[in-house]
Design a protein around this motif. Structure first.
Motif, PDB file in Angstrom:
ATOM      1  N   VAL A 220       0.875  -1.166   0.000  1.00  0.00           N
ATOM      2  CA  VAL A 220       0.000   0.000   0.000  1.00  0.00           C
ATOM      3  C   VAL A 220       0.915   1.219   0.000  1.00  0.00           C
ATOM      4  CG1 VAL A 220      -1.628   1.288   1.396  1.00  0.00           C
ATOM      5  CG2 VAL A 220      -1.824  -1.180   1.209  1.00  0.00           C
ATOM      6  N   ASN A 221       1.070   1.792  -1.172  1.00  0.00           N
ATOM      7  CA  ASN A 221       2.105   2.779  -1.351  1.00  0.00           C
ATOM      8  C   ASN A 221       1.879   3.520  -2.651  1.00  0.00           C
ATOM      9  OD1 ASN A 221       4.852   3.677  -2.277  1.00  0.00           O
ATOM     10  ND2 ASN A 221       5.302   2.838  -0.242  1.00  0.00           N
ATOM     11  N   LEU A 222       2.191   4.813  -2.661  1.00  0.00           N
ATOM     12  CA  LEU A 222       1.925   5.600  -3.867  1.00  0.00           C
ATOM     13  C   LEU A 222       2.617   5.065  -5.098  1.00  0.00           C
ATOM     14  CD1 LEU A 222       1.905   9.311  -2.764  1.00  0.00           C
ATOM     15  CD2 LEU A 222       0.093   7.612  -2.801  1.00  0.00           C
ATOM     16  N   ASN A 223       3.781   4.443  -4.888  1.00  0.00           N
ATOM     17  CA  ASN A 223       4.533   3.969  -6.044  1.00  0.00           C
ATOM     18  C   ASN A 223       4.074   2.634  -6.570  1.00  0.00           C
ATOM     19  OD1 ASN A 223       6.156   6.137  -6.346  1.00  0.00           O
ATOM     20  ND2 ASN A 223       7.632   5.387  -4.845  1.00  0.00           N
ATOM     21  N   SER A 224       3.202   1.974  -5.817  1.00  0.00           N
ATOM     22  CA  SER A 224       2.773   0.661  -6.277  1.00  0.00           C
ATOM     23  C   SER A 224       1.814   0.825  -7.433  1.00  0.00           C
ATOM     24  CB  SER A 224       2.093  -0.104  -5.149  1.00  0.00           C
ATOM     25  OG  SER A 224       3.047  -0.495  -4.214  1.00  0.00           O
ATOM     26  N   LYS A 225       2.078   0.031  -8.428  1.00  0.00           N
ATOM     27  CA  LYS A 225       1.271   0.102  -9.630  1.00  0.00           C
ATOM     28  C   LYS A 225      -0.204  -0.117  -9.278  1.00  0.00           C
ATOM     29  CE  LYS A 225       0.981  -2.283 -14.053  1.00  0.00           C
ATOM     30  NZ  LYS A 225       0.078  -3.406 -13.875  1.00  0.00           N
ATOM     31  N   GLY A 226      -1.043   0.738  -9.804  1.00  0.00           N
ATOM     32  CA  GLY A 226      -2.480   0.538  -9.631  1.00  0.00           C
ATOM     33  C   GLY A 226      -3.048   1.022  -8.315  1.00  0.00           C
ATOM     34  N   PHE A 227      -2.187   1.370  -7.385  1.00  0.00           N
ATOM     35  CA  PHE A 227      -2.712   1.765  -6.075  1.00  0.00           C
ATOM     36  C   PHE A 227      -3.568   3.029  -6.157  1.00  0.00           C
ATOM     37  CE2 PHE A 227      -2.203   4.199  -2.076  1.00  0.00           C
ATOM     38  CZ  PHE A 227      -2.912   3.352  -1.251  1.00  0.00           C
ATOM     39  N   LEU A 228      -3.026   4.023  -6.842  1.00  0.00           N
ATOM     40  CA  LEU A 228      -3.755   5.282  -6.955  1.00  0.00           C
ATOM     41  C   LEU A 228      -5.082   5.088  -7.667  1.00  0.00           C
ATOM     42  CD1 LEU A 228      -0.743   7.495  -7.980  1.00  0.00           C
ATOM     43  CD2 LEU A 228      -2.031   7.640  -5.839  1.00  0.00           C
ATOM     44  N   GLU A 229      -5.037   4.378  -8.787  1.00  0.00           N
ATOM     45  CA  GLU A 229      -6.246   4.191  -9.582  1.00  0.00           C
ATOM     46  C   GLU A 229      -7.239   3.295  -8.856  1.00  0.00           C
ATOM     47  OE1 GLU A 229      -3.139   3.730 -10.456  1.00  0.00           O
ATOM     48  OE2 GLU A 229      -2.780   3.958 -12.600  1.00  0.00           O
ATOM     49  N   SER A 230      -6.763   2.114  -8.457  1.00  0.00           N
ATOM     50  CA  SER A 230      -7.698   1.124  -7.945  1.00  0.00           C
ATOM     51  C   SER A 230      -8.158   1.422  -6.531  1.00  0.00           C
ATOM     52  CB  SER A 230      -7.070  -0.267  -7.958  1.00  0.00           C
ATOM     53  OG  SER A 230      -6.620  -0.572  -9.248  1.00  0.00           O
ATOM     54  N   ILE A 231      -7.261   1.900  -5.714  1.00  0.00           N
ATOM     55  CA  ILE A 231      -7.621   2.058  -4.301  1.00  0.00           C
ATOM     56  C   ILE A 231      -8.052   3.489  -3.976  1.00  0.00           C
ATOM     57  CG2 ILE A 231      -6.858   1.694  -1.912  1.00  0.00           C
ATOM     58  CD1 ILE A 231      -7.077  -0.866  -3.682  1.00  0.00           C
ATOM     59  N   LEU A 232      -7.292   4.475  -4.469  1.00  0.00           N
ATOM     60  CA  LEU A 232      -7.665   5.860  -4.150  1.00  0.00           C
ATOM     61  C   LEU A 232      -8.558   6.489  -5.222  1.00  0.00           C
ATOM     62  CD1 LEU A 232      -4.375   7.346  -2.657  1.00  0.00           C
ATOM     63  CD2 LEU A 232      -6.338   6.401  -1.454  1.00  0.00           C
ATOM     64  N   GLY A 233      -8.664   5.844  -6.357  1.00  0.00           N
ATOM     65  CA  GLY A 233      -9.493   6.392  -7.427  1.00  0.00           C
ATOM     66  C   GLY A 233      -8.885   7.641  -8.052  1.00  0.00           C
ATOM     67  N   ILE A 234      -7.581   7.726  -8.061  1.00  0.00           N
ATOM     68  CA  ILE A 234      -6.900   8.901  -8.608  1.00  0.00           C
ATOM     69  C   ILE A 234      -6.381   8.569  -9.997  1.00  0.00           C
ATOM     70  CG2 ILE A 234      -4.858  10.377  -8.367  1.00  0.00           C
ATOM     71  CD1 ILE A 234      -5.076   9.920  -5.359  1.00  0.00           C
ATOM     72  N   ARG A 235      -6.585   9.505 -10.911  1.00  0.00           N
ATOM     73  CA  ARG A 235      -6.084   9.262 -12.265  1.00  0.00           C
ATOM     74  C   ARG A 235      -4.683   9.828 -12.440  1.00  0.00           C
ATOM     75  NH1 ARG A 235      -8.231   5.034 -13.632  1.00  0.00           N
ATOM     76  NH2 ARG A 235     -10.294   5.004 -12.730  1.00  0.00           N
ATOM     77  N   GLU A 236      -4.410  10.920 -11.735  1.00  0.00           N
ATOM     78  CA  GLU A 236      -3.139  11.590 -11.997  1.00  0.00           C
ATOM     79  C   GLU A 236      -2.547  12.187 -10.722  1.00  0.00           C
ATOM     80  OE1 GLU A 236      -1.373  14.941 -15.048  1.00  0.00           O
ATOM     81  OE2 GLU A 236      -3.541  14.710 -14.798  1.00  0.00           O
ATOM     82  N   VAL A 237      -1.266  12.062 -10.577  1.00  0.00           N
ATOM     83  CA  VAL A 237      -0.576  12.673  -9.443  1.00  0.00           C
ATOM     84  C   VAL A 237       0.435  13.663  -9.993  1.00  0.00           C
ATOM     85  CG1 VAL A 237       1.029  12.240  -7.556  1.00  0.00           C
ATOM     86  CG2 VAL A 237      -0.833  10.652  -7.984  1.00  0.00           C
ATOM     87  N   GLU A 238       0.452  14.858  -9.391  1.00  0.00           N
ATOM     88  CA  GLU A 238       1.446  15.841  -9.858  1.00  0.00           C
ATOM     89  C   GLU A 238       2.470  16.067  -8.758  1.00  0.00           C
ATOM     90  OE1 GLU A 238      -0.956  19.247  -9.378  1.00  0.00           O
ATOM     91  OE2 GLU A 238      -2.631  17.847  -9.503  1.00  0.00           O
ATOM     92  N   SER A 239       3.608  16.553  -9.199  1.00  0.00           N
ATOM     93  CA  SER A 239       4.557  17.049  -8.213  1.00  0.00           C
ATOM     94  C   SER A 239       4.071  18.430  -7.824  1.00  0.00           C
ATOM     95  CB  SER A 239       5.954  17.185  -8.817  1.00  0.00           C
ATOM     96  OG  SER A 239       6.336  15.961  -9.364  1.00  0.00           O
ATOM     97  N   VAL A 240       4.365  18.865  -6.623  1.00  0.00           N
ATOM     98  CA  VAL A 240       3.945  20.216  -6.249  1.00  0.00           C
ATOM     99  C   VAL A 240       4.913  21.217  -6.892  1.00  0.00           C
ATOM    100  CG1 VAL A 240       2.770  19.609  -4.120  1.00  0.00           C
ATOM    101  CG2 VAL A 240       5.230  20.032  -4.074  1.00  0.00           C
TER     102      VAL A 240
END
Ligand SMILES: Nc1ncnc2c1ncn2[C@@H]1O[C@H](COP(=O)(O)OP(=O)(O)OP(=O)(O)O)[C@@H](O)[C@H]1O
Ligand SMILES: [Mg+2]
Length: 615
Positions: A461-481
């Protein structure tokens, strides 16, 4: 130049009899009481041999103590010896009739099967306790008794004697140091029970009518009643078994007995007796190295290994083919029992596994068969309650929208501090998050996954894990600040990102401290025992980025975050945001560095000044 002439001659090995007897009597055995065992064995063999010619004969052994005379006498009503036999067998080191019979008749058939003696040295153990040994004997079919009398190092006197009954009496004239034994029946009884409790022939002490060794040992009997066994285990080992494992293998290695699972929590460290090993029912040792499976230090019990060879001190077993075969049989029987239980009563198996979970989880890393068993019954904690690997896999079908290569994706968290946070992220889904936070659980889970096939993958369970953002958090895109913000929020070993998601929190932090795992995994690689696919998965898992970087994901959907990011970093809201970033890290269990704590103090001051409008 050397002028001496070369020469050679044959010399015989010379044996100093007195010296050998001295060695026998002082150094072969680690316990002086081993003499009691050796003399009981000889009596046992004599009775067995008489039983072979007279099927109605049962036989008994009597031990008599004479305090005044300072003697111990071992009587038996076995075959006895005639004068020639006494001369030949009693007084020759390394020669006994028993070993001869065993060689002639074979180890596994006929009389040879029931005899214990083999080396032709046991009688001399009497010299540990005695300065003089007298054997009075009469062959069961002989006319006259014969007396054999030996003091250490001196000649043997052989003479005729009056003896009415067939059989043999061996009298030890105790050394001064052991004289008191003649007045201590308890010590003798203790030794008899230690070594000969499982011997079927009755042993009586001091003329008593009740036998002092066990009447009937269910441990080794072929019919198994677990209630009776459980009771016997409690009496003998003073603990209530968690599971009872009868061992009955008549093929090949011929191992029989009973093992049980101890309720002791840290079995590997306890000094208590482990597994009592008998050969032809005489106790050899309670701790034979290398016999029991290394993964099961929680086993106790009694095992009879009739084909194994004792060392001549009879305190250990010779490591030979028979030993290896016995060891394999024991492991196989234990596995078969546990695998059977997995089919018939998984709940019972699970309870036992939970009791010894650390031992088993640790051992599973190098034992594929154990791992297979544990995948069905080792309950991992998950966001959806405890469940074994097979169940987790069932509940973790891959998200078809995101995954094309995998049928199942198993999500896990290995950091105890992130347990709550990660559980929350999975609360509304059917897919569980495995909390692989105990010792050995993470590598065990990863190995089980690798063995489940190439279509199954485990991901942290980690931002870098493939599919975590999409499948678990429902996020399509992450930006750097933005650069200025990255600089403002900068923290050692932390990366900061932003995305829009529905969690209702301003920021989520993920800790990533995999140094421990990396170390364990590297050690496993060295053993060469890792399953196929495991190495590749671990490489991806561990090397995908720098180990040890924690991550914070700012939530652009959160009002405060959106507002703050829309301003300059000199605005008080920026300080509020920075406080929230720190707070998310601390909520995930991170410890803030000193520097950050100072920054926080300054931020708080600044915010409070700004709020109070410089009053
Ligand atoms: N109580 C007895 N009755 C009859 N024969 C005996 C008795 N004790 C000893 N013997 C004879 O003396 C021999 C030597 O005994 P000893 O105990 O030294 O050797 P062993 O029993 O043959 O082998 P081990 O060294 O393995 O005990 C035996 O083989 C047996 O022939
Ligand atoms: Mg013997």
């Amino acid at each position: 130049m050397n002028s001496a002439t070369a020469w050679s001659k044959k010399v015989p090995f010379a044996v100093d009899v007195a010296g050998v007897i001295e060695i026998m009597g002082t150094s072969l055995y680690s316990q002086p009481m081993a003499a009691v065992r050796e003399l009981i064995q000889n009596a046992h063999d004599a009775i067995q041999r008489r039983r072979d010619v007279d099927l109605t004969f049962s036989g008994r052994i009597d031990i008599a103590l004479d305090k005044d005379a300072g003697t111990l006498t071992f009587h038996d009503d076995g075959v006895g010896l005639d004068a020639q036999e006494a001369e030949k067998y009693l007084g020759t080191l390394g020669v006994g009739m028993t070993g001869g019979i065993r060689r002639e008749e074979g180890e596994s058939t006929g009389t040879g099967q029931s005899l214990i003696g083999m080396f032709g040295v046991g009688l001399f153990s009497a010299f540990m306790l005695a300065e003089r040994v007298r054997v009075e004997t009469r062959r069961f079919d002989g006319a006259q008794g014969v007396c054999w009398d030996a003091g250490a190092g001196s000649d043997i006197t052989l003479s005729s004697c009056e003896r009415e009954r067939a059989g043999t009496s061996v009298t030890l004239f105790l050394r001064p140091a052991f004289k008191e034994l003649a007045g201590e029946p308890e010590s003798i009884e203790k030794a008899v029970k230690y070594y000969a409790d499982h011997l079927p022939i009755p042993i009586h002490l001091g003329g008593g009518s009740a036998r002092i060794n066990m009447v009937h040992s269910n441990w080794l009997s072929p019919s198994v009643d677990t209630d009776v066994l459980s009771q016997e285990i409690e009496n003998d080992f003073h603990e209530r078994p968690l599971e009872i494992i009868p061992v009955r293998s008549s093929s090949g290695a011929k191992v029989s007995g009973v093992l049980y699972v101890t309720p002791e929590r840290t079995p590997a460290f306890s000094g208590a007796p482990l597994v009592t090993v008998t050969v032809r029912r005489m106790v050899i040792s309670r701790r034979i190295d290398g016999l029991m499976p290394v993964w099961a230090p929680f086993l106790r019990g009694v095992l009879e290994l009739p084909l194994c060879g004792p060392t001549s001190s009879r305190e250990d077993l010779v490591r030979n083919a028979a030993f290896d075969a016995a060891q394999k049989v024991v492991e196989e029987e234990v596995f078969k029992f546990l695998e059977g239980l997995a089919e018939t009563d998984i709940g019972r198996l699970t309870r036992m596994v939970v009791w010894h979970r650390y031992t088993l989880a640790g051992a599973s890393l190098t034992n594929p068969r154990l791992r297979r068993l544990l995948s069905k019954c080792y309950p991992f904690d998950t966001s959806h309650g405890p469940m074994p690997f097979v169940k987790v896999q069932e509940l973790s079908p891959a998200d078809a929208l995101v995954e094309s290569d995998f049928d199942a994706v198993i999500w896990f968290n290995s950091d105890r501090r992130q347990e709550q946070a990660s559980a929350k992220l999975f609360a509304g889904r059917t897919t569980p998050c495995v909390q692989a936070t105990r010792s050995f659980e993470e590598p065990m889970l990863l190995m089980m996954t690798a063995e489940a096939g190439p279509q199954v993958q485990a991901r942290a369970v980690n931002l870098n894990s493939k599919g975590f953002l999409e499948s678990i958090l429902g996020i399509r895109e992450v930006e750097s600040v933005p650069e200025s913000w990255a600089e403002f929020l900068k923290l050692e070993n932390v990366s900061i990102h932003a995305a829009s998601y529905d969690a209702g929190v301003p920021a989520v932090a993920f800790l990533d401290e995999r140094r421990d795992l990396k170390q364990t995994v590297e050690e496993l690689f060295k053993t060469g025992q890792v399953p196929m696919g495991f190495q590749k998965m671990m490489e991806e898992h561990l090397d995908s980025r720098k180990i040890g970087n924690n991550q914070v994901l700012l939530n652009r959907k959160h009002k405060l975050v959106a507002r703050a990011l829309g301003r300059k970093t000199s605005h008080p809201l920026a300080s509020v945001l920075r406080l929230l970033v720190y707070q998310s890290l601390e909520a995930a269990g991170a410890t803030l560095p000193q520097q950050a704590q100072r920054v926080r103090a300054a931020d708080l001051e600044w915010v409070s000044d700004a709020l109070s409008g410089g009053e």
